[in-house]
Each structure stands twice: as structure tokens, then as C-alpha cells.
Design a protein around this motif. Structure first.
Motif, PDB file in Angstrom:
ATOM      1  N   GLY A  51      38.606  25.615  -6.881  1.00 30.50           N
ATOM      2  CA  GLY A  51      37.205  25.496  -7.250  1.00 30.50           C
ATOM      3  C   GLY A  51      36.528  24.306  -6.606  1.00 30.50           C
ATOM      4  N   ALA A  52      37.303  23.403  -5.978  1.00 26.12           N
ATOM      5  CA  ALA A  52      36.692  22.255  -5.312  1.00 26.12           C
ATOM      6  C   ALA A  52      35.835  22.739  -4.143  1.00 26.12           C
ATOM      7  CB  ALA A  52      37.771  21.291  -4.837  1.00 26.12           C
ATOM      8  N   GLY A  53      34.849  21.957  -3.803  1.00 24.90           N
ATOM      9  CA  GLY A  53      33.938  22.352  -2.741  1.00 24.90           C
ATOM     10  C   GLY A  53      34.514  22.108  -1.347  1.00 24.90           C
ATOM     11  N   VAL A  54      33.949  22.829  -0.415  1.00 25.28           N
ATOM     12  CA  VAL A  54      34.267  22.642   1.004  1.00 25.28           C
ATOM     13  C   VAL A  54      32.983  22.183   1.680  1.00 25.28           C
ATOM     14  CG1 VAL A  54      35.022  23.747   3.131  1.00 25.28           C
ATOM     15  CG2 VAL A  54      36.049  24.410   0.943  1.00 25.28           C
ATOM     16  N   GLN A  55      33.041  21.019   2.299  1.00 23.27           N
ATOM     17  CA  GLN A  55      31.853  20.443   2.913  1.00 23.27           C
ATOM     18  C   GLN A  55      32.066  20.291   4.422  1.00 23.27           C
ATOM     19  OE1 GLN A  55      30.482  16.840   1.085  1.00 23.27           O
ATOM     20  NE2 GLN A  55      30.439  17.697  -0.991  1.00 23.27           N
ATOM     21  N   MET A  56      30.944  20.430   5.129  1.00 18.42           N
ATOM     22  CA  MET A  56      30.939  20.201   6.567  1.00 18.42           C
ATOM     23  C   MET A  56      29.721  19.353   6.895  1.00 18.42           C
ATOM     24  SD  MET A  56      30.748  22.900   9.777  1.00 18.42           S
ATOM     25  CE  MET A  56      32.347  23.584   9.449  1.00 18.42           C
ATOM     26  N   VAL A  61      29.566  24.141   2.175  1.00 13.12           N
ATOM     27  CA  VAL A  61      29.550  25.411   2.910  1.00 13.12           C
ATOM     28  C   VAL A  61      30.562  26.411   2.371  1.00 13.12           C
ATOM     29  CG1 VAL A  61      28.731  24.346   5.036  1.00 13.12           C
ATOM     30  CG2 VAL A  61      31.196  24.519   4.605  1.00 13.12           C
ATOM     31  N   GLY A  62      31.359  26.022   1.399  1.00 11.57           N
ATOM     32  CA  GLY A  62      32.366  26.944   0.884  1.00 11.57           C
ATOM     33  C   GLY A  62      33.055  26.374  -0.336  1.00 11.57           C
ATOM     34  N   GLN A  63      34.186  27.003  -0.679  1.00 11.58           N
ATOM     35  CA  GLN A  63      34.887  26.642  -1.909  1.00 11.58           C
ATOM     36  C   GLN A  63      36.371  26.884  -1.735  1.00 11.58           C
ATOM     37  OE1 GLN A  63      33.038  28.036  -5.542  1.00 11.58           O
ATOM     38  NE2 GLN A  63      35.062  28.574  -6.373  1.00 11.58           N
ATOM     39  N   VAL A  64      37.169  26.019  -2.366  1.00 15.20           N
ATOM     40  CA  VAL A  64      38.622  26.176  -2.368  1.00 15.20           C
ATOM     41  C   VAL A  64      38.974  27.236  -3.410  1.00 15.20           C
ATOM     42  CG1 VAL A  64      40.836  25.051  -2.793  1.00 15.20           C
ATOM     43  CG2 VAL A  64      38.998  23.804  -1.631  1.00 15.20           C
ATOM     44  N   GLU A  65      39.756  28.240  -3.032  1.00 12.89           N
ATOM     45  CA  GLU A  65      40.105  29.327  -3.947  1.00 12.89           C
ATOM     46  C   GLU A  65      41.486  29.145  -4.541  1.00 12.89           C
ATOM     47  OE1 GLU A  65      39.651  33.056  -1.985  1.00 12.89           O
ATOM     48  OE2 GLU A  65      37.498  33.142  -2.376  1.00 12.89           O
ATOM     49  N   GLU A  66      42.472  28.834  -3.697  1.00 12.42           N
ATOM     50  CA  GLU A  66      43.842  28.752  -4.206  1.00 12.42           C
ATOM     51  C   GLU A  66      44.525  27.510  -3.645  1.00 12.42           C
ATOM     52  OE1 GLU A  66      46.120  32.192  -3.388  1.00 12.42           O
ATOM     53  OE2 GLU A  66      44.754  33.568  -4.440  1.00 12.42           O
ATOM     54  N   ILE A  67      45.364  26.917  -4.504  1.00  8.14           N
ATOM     55  CA  ILE A  67      46.232  25.811  -4.101  1.00  8.14           C
ATOM     56  C   ILE A  67      47.617  26.162  -4.622  1.00  8.14           C
ATOM     57  CG2 ILE A  67      46.736  23.356  -4.321  1.00  8.14           C
ATOM     58  CD1 ILE A  67      43.775  22.842  -4.677  1.00  8.14           C
ATOM     59  N   THR A  68      48.528  26.439  -3.682  1.00 14.69           N
ATOM     60  CA  THR A  68      49.856  26.909  -4.067  1.00 14.69           C
ATOM     61  C   THR A  68      50.921  25.973  -3.517  1.00 14.69           C
ATOM     62  OG1 THR A  68      49.041  29.173  -3.964  1.00 14.69           O
ATOM     63  CG2 THR A  68      51.443  28.843  -4.009  1.00 14.69           C
ATOM     64  N   GLU A 107      34.697  13.829  -7.917  1.00 17.43           N
ATOM     65  CA  GLU A 107      35.570  14.970  -7.668  1.00 17.43           C
ATOM     66  C   GLU A 107      36.071  14.966  -6.228  1.00 17.43           C
ATOM     67  OE1 GLU A 107      33.614  18.679  -7.980  1.00 17.43           O
ATOM     68  OE2 GLU A 107      31.978  18.132  -6.634  1.00 17.43           O
ATOM     69  N   LEU A 108      37.219  15.601  -6.016  1.00 23.26           N
ATOM     70  CA  LEU A 108      37.798  15.754  -4.691  1.00 23.26           C
ATOM     71  C   LEU A 108      37.252  17.010  -4.035  1.00 23.26           C
ATOM     72  CD1 LEU A 108      41.515  14.849  -5.526  1.00 23.26           C
ATOM     73  CD2 LEU A 108      39.802  13.358  -4.508  1.00 23.26           C
ATOM     74  N   PHE A 109      37.112  16.993  -2.732  1.00 20.26           N
ATOM     75  CA  PHE A 109      36.636  18.159  -2.000  1.00 20.26           C
ATOM     76  C   PHE A 109      37.301  18.170  -0.619  1.00 20.26           C
ATOM     77  CE2 PHE A 109      33.777  14.655  -1.193  1.00 20.26           C
ATOM     78  CZ  PHE A 109      33.589  14.685   0.177  1.00 20.26           C
ATOM     79  N   LEU A 110      37.215  19.319   0.019  1.00 21.19           N
ATOM     80  CA  LEU A 110      37.790  19.511   1.345  1.00 21.19           C
ATOM     81  C   LEU A 110      36.690  19.283   2.387  1.00 21.19           C
ATOM     82  CD1 LEU A 110      40.300  20.372   2.982  1.00 21.19           C
ATOM     83  CD2 LEU A 110      39.453  22.723   2.851  1.00 21.19           C
ATOM     84  N   GLU A 111      36.900  18.276   3.248  1.00 21.18           N
ATOM     85  CA  GLU A 111      35.919  17.904   4.263  1.00 21.18           C
ATOM     86  C   GLU A 111      36.345  18.479   5.614  1.00 21.18           C
ATOM     87  OE1 GLU A 111      32.587  16.165   6.054  1.00 21.18           O
ATOM     88  OE2 GLU A 111      33.071  16.342   3.921  1.00 21.18           O
TER      89      GLU A 111
END
Length: 453
Positions: A51-56, A61-68, A107-111
Motif C-alpha cells: 500500500g506504500a506509494g511509488v513516487q517518481m 505515480v503508483g502503489q506497492v501491491e505485494e511485499i513477499t 511513511e516509507l515509499f518507493l522512489e
């Protein structure tokens, strides 16, 4: 148109189910986008959740769906699957993916960071050596790889080159080359150096680190460059190690800088100050001496200049004399005359015994003449007698001169007149004997004069 109660209840129930499903997907980090999912691998996600955001570039610009997580001993890793929800957004190849945090407790997000344009300066030695879209090459491990593309080339003055690399540019102008790295997993330092090369007939830009350290070839399979997150614990551990190293360094410095060493350093500083003062005094004295000796130095320089001029004139005169053809001819003629004179004398005095006898006769004549002069000067006071004796001596001297002239004439006689030459030698020998007898008679008469006086 009226709806029945059953229809209304069913519609509300359907809307509630759709809303519930949307909330569940939102909580689990899933979206309804039809875009493709991207999967990357991290060693550590530092607590990031689905659920964390994806930023550019700072935009979501998107969202994290799964972390396995995948547990495999030392090779354990975490799969992160995300989706780009914004239309017309594509992730460039070799983009850097990192886990960032908004603020200290955010919050943490994917850059996602697209490859940035890098710049390198090379000397402008020749023209038109590199062009746009030419390959960028770099040595990784033991081989050379194409790691990027040239985007732009400009000719700039040396004055606008950054100060850190200005010393490496020896020309007045340089090439400013903008390029992009497109090899996934390759992490480069901020500053690099480059040069233009030609491989297999193709011009390329060769880049390397400033200290020529060869970097390893990336081993990851992802089309992107993964930047692992830094945990606070790791950061504190590095800080602790740095503190330990600093403490050990301080301890070694304290051991080296003991009280005795510090005292010696102080003494050395004092000695250096004293020496500097003495040197200053010496330099002042030297300046004074030079000031007072300026006239003498100038006079010495004038004398040296004159001596140099005279030496140049002497060299010129010598060169003129030696280079004169008449002088060379005269020198050769004189040397030939001496050579012929020596040969004639050797022929004239061929017999060693005769030569010795002739030399003894001449020595006896000279000795007798000297005795006669001495006796005349010491025993008689008659001026007329002195004049007569001196006249006789002069006659003998003239005779000796004539003999010398005769010898010179003999040197010019050809070998054909050898018989005549022998006759002259015999006459000379007879004359020498007569002079010897005459000298002995004079000795006897002067002996009587000595007894009388």
C-alpha cells in the motif's frame, strides 16, 4: 418510475460490497489499474508495507501491491511488486529504485529516480572526434563494456571548466560531453574523467574513475538499479566503528606526542626562528655588500666585456691568418726548407769521427781566442795593443761568419757536386789546423809577456 423496496435493498447491498472490496484492496495495497506489475528484489525493505506509494521525481505515480519475503539462509531477499497507476508513465531503463522516508517519522515509499545526465570534460586536441549517440565505454572487472550513450557535445572555454578538473585540461578549449548511463546496477562516483578513443573504427567515450580504480561488473538481473536502504542500526554501527578508529588514532598520536617530543618540537621551532633571524641578518648584510660593490661589479663586467671582445678579435685574427692560402703555402715551404737543410747537413757530416774532430777544433779555437782576449784585457794597458788584438779577434769572428755563410751555401749545393764539396771540407780542415797552430804560437808569446809584466 417507482422502485420496489427489494430493489433498493439489493442496490444498497451491491454498493456496500463494491465499497468493501475497494477498501480491502486499498488496505492490502492493490489497485484496480490495468497496467502491468513490476517486481524487484531488495535485501531489506526497512519496514515498508503493502500500500506504500511509488513516487517518481517527487510525484506519486503508483502503489506497492505485494511485499513477499523469501527465506534462503544467507541468500534471503524480499520481493516487492508495484504498479504504475498514472497513464503514459514508463520507467526508464537503469533507473534507480530506493526506499525513502517522508520526514523523520513519516511513511516509507518507493522512489524511482531516472538516470541522470552526467558531464565530463576532455581536451580539445582534434575536431569532430565524437558525436551524439556515440557509445560510452568503461572497464569493469577485466573487460570493457558499453555502459551508456552520449546525449550532447559542446565546445567550451577552459575558464568555465570546474576548478576540480581544470588542471587536467591543458588546452584553451575543451569538449563538454553530456552522457547517460544505461547499464542496470552500475553505481558510479560523482566525478569521473574521460577521453576519446577509437575501437574497431568507431569513436567512443572512455570513462574511468579519477584514481583509475576498476569497478566490478554488476551481477543483478533487474533492468533497474536497486539501492538498498540504510537502517538506523547500520548507520549507528558505522558511526561506532568510525568513533573507534578515531579513538585509536588519537591514542597513537598521544603516544607519539609525548612530553619529550613536544619539548623537542618546541626547541626545534625556537631554533628555526633563531636561524630565520640569522638568515635575515645575513641577507641584509649581503644586500648592503651588493649595494656598496655595485661600482666594482660594473667595472668587472666592463673588463670582462672588453676581454671577451679582445678574445673574439684574437680568434678572428687567428682564423684569418690560418685561413690565408699564402700563409699555408709559406708554412709548407719553410717546413720543406728545414727538411732539405737537415738532409744536406746529414750528408755533409756523414762521418761521425770527422764531425767530432771538426767540433773539437772549433772549441779549441774559441777557447784560445777567449784566453787571448782575457790576457790582453788584464795584462796590458796599451790601448793601441788592445785595439790591434780586438781587430784580430774581429777578423777571426768574421772568418767564423764566413764559414757559416759557406755552410749555408753548401746546403744549397746539389748532390752532383759532391767531389767539390769534399774539397771544401778538406780545405776547411786545413784552415782549422793552421788556426790552431797560430793560436798555440800566440799562447807561447803571451806567456813571455806574462813573465815580463
Amino acid at each position: 418510475m417507482k422502485f420496489s423496496s427489494s430493489f433498493k435493498v439489493g442496490l444498497l447491498t451491491l454498493l456496500a460490497l463494491v465499497l468493501l472490496i475497494g477498501v480491502v484492496y486499498k488496505v492490502k495495497g492493490r489497485t484496480f489499474s490495468s497496467a502491468g506489475r513490476t517486481e524487484v528484489i531488495f535485501k531489506d525493505v526497512n519496514g515498508m508495507r503493502p500500500g506504500a506509494g511509488v513516487q517518481m521525481m517527487g510525484l506519486r505515480v503508483g502503489q506497492v501491491e505485494e511485499i513477499t519475503p523469501v527465506i534462503d539462509g544467507e541468500n534471503s531477499y524480499v520481493k516487492v511488486k508495484f504498479v504504475i497507476t498514472e497513464p503514459n508513465i514508463e520507467i526508464p531503463k537503469a533507473s534507480m529504485l530506493s526506499i525513502q522516508q517522508s520526514g523523520l517519522i513519516g511513511e516509507l515509499f518507493l522512489e524511482i529516480t531516472p538516470p541522470k545526465t552526467r558531464t565530463v570534460y576532455i581536451p580539445m586536441l582534434t575536431k569532430d572526434i565524437l558525436y551524439k549517440d556515440d557509445d560510452v565505454e568503461m572497464k569493469l572487472d577485466k573487460e570493457f563494456y558499453n555502459v551508456g550513450k552520449i546525449k550532447n557535445i559542446e565546445v567550451v572555454s577552459k575558464d568555465i571548466i570546474p576548478y576540480a578538473i581544470k588542471d587536467s585540461i591543458k588546452t584553451n578549449f575543451a569538449y563538454k560531453i553530456d552522457y547517460v548511463i544505461n547499464m542496470p546496477g552500475l553505481v558510479l562516483p560523482e566525478f569521473l574523467k574521460g577521453k576519446a578513443i577509437k575501437t574497431d573504427g568507431t569513436n567512443k567515450l572512455l570513462i574511468s574513475t579519477l584514481d583509475d580504480i576498476v569497478l566490478p561488473h554488476p551481477t543483478q538481473q533487474s533492468p533497474y538499479t536497486i539501492i538498498e536502504p540504510m537502517r538506523i542500526a547500520d548507520f549507528m554501527d558505522w558511526q561506532y566503528r568510525a568513533a573507534e578508529s578515531l579513538t585509536e588514532t588519537n591514542k597513537k598520536i598521544n603516544d607519539l606526542l609525548s612530553d619529550q617530543v613536544i619539548a623537542e618540537l618546541k626547541m626545534s621551532v625556537e631554533n628555526i626562528n633563531s636561524l630565520t633571524g640569522q638568515t635575515s641578518v645575513t641577507m641584509l648584510k649581503l644586500n648592503d655588500m651588493l649595494d656598496t660593490s655595485k661600482g666594482d661589479i660594473r667595472q668587472l663586467m666592463v673588463m670582462m666585456d672588453r676581454a671577451t671582445t679582445d678574445f673574439n678579435m684574437l680568434s678572428y685574427n687567428l682564423n684569418s691568418i690560418i685561413g690565408d692560402p699564402h700563409f699555408k703555402t709559406t708554412m709548407y715551404s719553410t717546413a720543406g726548407s728545414f727538411d732539405r737543410l737537415t738532409q744536406n747537413i746529414n750528408k755533409l757530416i756523414g762521418n761521425e769521427q770527422e764531425a767530432q774532430a771538426m767540433a773539437e777544433d772549433f772549441r779549441a779555437i774559441t777557447h784560445n781566442i777567449n784566453e787571448i782576449s782575457g790576457y790582453v784585457n788584464t795584462l796590458t794597458k796599451d790601448d793601441q795593443l788592445k785595439k790591434d788584438i780586438n781587430r784580430a779577434v774581429s777578423s777571426v769572428s768574421n772568418a767564423m761568419t764566413d764559414i757559416s755563410t759557406t755552410l749555408d751555401t753548401v746546403n744549397k749545393i746539389t748532390p752532383d757536386k759532391k767531389t767539390e764539396l769534399q774539397t771544401i771540407i778538406e780545405d776547411t780542415r786545413a784552415t782549422t789546423c793552421n788556426l790552431r797552430k797560430f793560436s798555440e804560437k800566440l799562447n807561447k808569446r803571451f806567456l813571455i809577456w806574462r813573465l815580463l809584466f
